[in-house]
Design an enzyme around this catalytic site. Structure first.
Site, mmCIF file in Angstrom:
data_model
loop_
_atom_site.group_PDB
_atom_site.id
_atom_site.type_symbol
_atom_site.label_atom_id
_atom_site.label_comp_id
_atom_site.label_asym_id
_atom_site.label_seq_id
_atom_site.Cartn_x
_atom_site.Cartn_y
_atom_site.Cartn_z
ATOM 1 N N ALA A 63 0.830 -1.200 0.000
ATOM 2 C CA ALA A 63 0.000 0.000 0.000
ATOM 3 C C ALA A 63 0.871 1.260 0.000
ATOM 4 C CB ALA A 63 -0.913 0.005 1.225
ATOM 5 N N GLY A 108 -0.419 -5.295 0.617
ATOM 6 C CA GLY A 108 -1.563 -5.287 -0.272
ATOM 7 C C GLY A 108 -1.284 -5.974 -1.590
ATOM 8 N N GLU A 111 -1.821 -9.503 -0.996
ATOM 9 C CA GLU A 111 -3.249 -9.750 -0.798
ATOM 10 C C GLU A 111 -4.027 -9.805 -2.105
ATOM 11 O OE1 GLU A 111 -4.509 -7.968 3.446
ATOM 12 O OE2 GLU A 111 -3.401 -6.554 2.191
ATOM 13 N N GLU A 131 2.874 -6.032 7.256
ATOM 14 C CA GLU A 131 2.120 -4.974 7.947
ATOM 15 C C GLU A 131 2.456 -4.882 9.430
ATOM 16 O OE1 GLU A 131 -0.505 -6.207 4.426
ATOM 17 O OE2 GLU A 131 0.833 -7.189 5.861
#
Length: 262
Positions: A63, A108, A111, A131
């Protein structure tokens, strides 16, 4: 569609291309662009399979931390919804999907790769959910999809530690399905397309039903999953592809049917 996301179609395969150099940091603009591209891929009749690709050097390194760091406690709720909608849009494409992972697929980035049906990685690729090193946890489905894919203990190892895994380790634990050991810049993308090429001309309604049966079935108890499978199985007997497939099998043997997608 945003300039940061492109959607291209060739030979029945749609490619969702992330294009935010140098690391494809995932921000709100990319999220909205991918959601829009997934909608297009889902509805276009000339698309039978989808590749999610970040380019020759990187998949997505996570991210956009500058965007995320600016969010307050009140702001983060709708942002989290967007993150999950982003990954969910990929997971809900009713066609076979594959992530072509050339470099980093972190946070992300990992993910959204998890939201695909398959993952093909370059030998030099690195994957992970770091994270925890930022004082948070995965928020776009990582805690759920990773555990379902590689098991709770291995998922906890990656999430608790935030460590990166090599492509070879990812293959060994089931995080990726194929490792491409080639220095050719488009080798991973070519391998990803090859993995889903046969599906692009397959019986699309049956493929969509199979994907739904597996994806929804693992979320419910066995009996509910069997009932879902039964309903989807029955529904395919109302399709033209069922007639084509069975007639072709009787007359010509397996693998010769030319499906219409209806």
């Amino acid at each position: 569609m945003t300039d940061l996301v492109r959607f291209e179609v060739e030979d029945g395969i749609g490619t969702i291309r992330l294009d935010r150099p140098p690391m494809n940091a995932l921000n709100s603009e990319i999220a909205h662009g991918v959601i829009e591209a997934c909608d297009e891929a889902s509805t276009r009749s000339d698309v039978g399979a989808v590749v999610l690709y970040g380019g020759e050097k990187v998949f997505a390194a996570g991210a956009d931390i500058k965007e995320m760091a600016a969010l307050s406690y009140a702001d983060v709720a709708p942002h989290t919804v967007l993150l999950q909608d982003f990954a969910r849009a990929i997971a809900r494409v009713p066609k076979p999907t594959v992530a072509a992972i050339t470099g980093y697929a972190l946070g992300g980035g990992c993910e959204i790769a998890l939201a695909c049906d398959f993952r093909v990685a370059a030998k030099r690729a690195r994957l992970g959910q770091p994270e925890i090193l930022l004082g948070v946890i995965p928020g776009a489905g990582g805690t759920q999809r990773l555990a379902r894919l590689i098991g709770p203990a291995r998922a906890k190892d990656l999430i608790f530690s935030g460590r990166f895994v090599s492509a070879d380790e990812a293959l060994a634990i089931g995080l990726v399905d194929e490792v491409v050991d080639s220095e050719e810049p488009d080798a991973v993308y070519a391998a990803a397309k090859a993995r889903v090429a046969a599906y692009a001309t397959g019986p699309r309604l049956a493929l969509a039903a199979a994907k739904e049966a597996v994806d929804k079935g693992i979320e419910v108890d066995l009996q509910s999953g069997l009932e879902l499978e039964r309903a989807l199985f029955w529904s395919l007997f109302a399709t033209r592809d069922k007639e084509i497939g069975m007639t072709s099998f009787i007359e010509n043997g397996p693998g010769k049917a030319v499906f219409e997608g209806s």
